[in-house]
Design a protein around this motif. Structure first.
Motif, PDB file in Angstrom:
ATOM      1  N   LYS A   9       0.857  -1.176   0.000  1.00 50.04           N
ATOM      2  CA  LYS A   9       0.000   0.000   0.000  1.00 50.04           C
ATOM      3  C   LYS A   9       0.897   1.231   0.000  1.00 50.04           C
ATOM      4  O   LYS A   9       1.723   1.392   0.903  1.00 50.04           O
ATOM      5  CB  LYS A   9      -0.896   0.011   1.239  1.00 50.04           C
ATOM      6  CG  LYS A   9      -1.886  -1.119   1.263  1.00 50.04           C
ATOM      7  CD  LYS A   9      -2.705  -1.036   2.501  1.00 50.04           C
ATOM      8  CE  LYS A   9      -3.655  -2.227   2.548  1.00 50.04           C
ATOM      9  NZ  LYS A   9      -4.398  -2.290   3.778  1.00 50.04           N
ATOM     10  N   PRO A  10       0.743   2.046  -0.990  1.00 53.78           N
ATOM     11  CA  PRO A  10       1.606   3.229  -1.021  1.00 53.78           C
ATOM     12  C   PRO A  10       1.297   4.159   0.151  1.00 53.78           C
ATOM     13  O   PRO A  10       0.142   4.423   0.476  1.00 53.78           O
ATOM     14  CB  PRO A  10       1.269   3.896  -2.356  1.00 53.78           C
ATOM     15  CG  PRO A  10      -0.026   3.329  -2.776  1.00 53.78           C
ATOM     16  CD  PRO A  10      -0.184   2.004  -2.096  1.00 53.78           C
ATOM     17  N   ARG A  11       2.328   4.571   0.757  1.00 53.16           N
ATOM     18  CA  ARG A  11       2.160   5.503   1.872  1.00 53.16           C
ATOM     19  C   ARG A  11       1.991   6.909   1.341  1.00 53.16           C
ATOM     20  O   ARG A  11       2.526   7.261   0.304  1.00 53.16           O
ATOM     21  CB  ARG A  11       3.369   5.470   2.789  1.00 53.16           C
ATOM     22  CG  ARG A  11       3.460   4.195   3.568  1.00 53.16           C
ATOM     23  CD  ARG A  11       4.612   4.344   4.503  1.00 53.16           C
ATOM     24  NE  ARG A  11       4.653   3.253   5.447  1.00 53.16           N
ATOM     25  CZ  ARG A  11       5.579   3.120   6.344  1.00 53.16           C
ATOM     26  NH1 ARG A  11       6.550   3.992   6.416  1.00 53.16           N
ATOM     27  NH2 ARG A  11       5.562   2.115   7.177  1.00 53.16           N
ATOM     28  N   ARG A  12       1.325   7.711   2.092  1.00 56.06           N
ATOM     29  CA  ARG A  12       1.120   9.094   1.689  1.00 56.06           C
ATOM     30  C   ARG A  12       1.908  10.031   2.603  1.00 56.06           C
ATOM     31  O   ARG A  12       1.414  11.044   3.035  1.00 56.06           O
ATOM     32  CB  ARG A  12      -0.362   9.432   1.728  1.00 56.06           C
ATOM     33  CG  ARG A  12      -1.144   8.578   0.777  1.00 56.06           C
ATOM     34  CD  ARG A  12      -2.513   9.113   0.569  1.00 56.06           C
ATOM     35  NE  ARG A  12      -2.705   9.265  -0.860  1.00 56.06           N
ATOM     36  CZ  ARG A  12      -3.177  10.342  -1.435  1.00 56.06           C
ATOM     37  NH1 ARG A  12      -3.521  11.367  -0.739  1.00 56.06           N
ATOM     38  NH2 ARG A  12      -3.326  10.398  -2.718  1.00 56.06           N
TER      39      ARG A  12
END
Length: 118
Positions: A9-12
């Motif tokens: 999950k790409p981190r923001r």
């Protein structure tokens, strides 16, 4: 045999930093505009004041009224006129001209002379 990849999950994390940088840039821009406006107000106040209270060049004081009754008074007037002319000449000699604008020495730097040309 297939290998399973973990769910990524790409981190923001970049988003809060971008907001912070945008806020800093906005604050710096506002400060710069405020500084520019304050500088313009001070500049205009100085030169409008100098323009309204412009010191006209002193008329040459050497031609003295010869009709003075007392010769001592006449000599005193001539001496005062000569001293004023010499003082003005000394002051003007200390000026520096850049593109026709005279600058005089003040503590900590130079200042242009309003209403004068060289």
């Amino acid at each position: 045999m297939e290998r399973q990849r973990p769910d990524f999950k790409p981190r923001r994390w970049n988003f809060p930093w971008l907001l912070f940088i945008a806020a800093v840039l906005l604050a710096l821009g506002a400060f710069g505009i405020k500084q520019h406006i304050d500088t313009q107000i001070a500049w205009n106040a100085r030169f409008e004041r100098a323009g309204s209270a412009r010191i006209s060049p002193a008329t040459p004081a050497l031609p003295v009224d010869v009709s003075a009754d007392d010769p001592v008074e006449h000599l005193r007037d001539v001496q005062n006129a000569r001293q004023r002319a010499e003082q003005d000449a000394r002051e003007r000699a200390s000026w520096r001209c850049i593109d026709g604008i005279p600058f005089r020495k003040i503590p900590g730097g130079w200042e242009n002379v309003p209403g004068e040309r060289c």
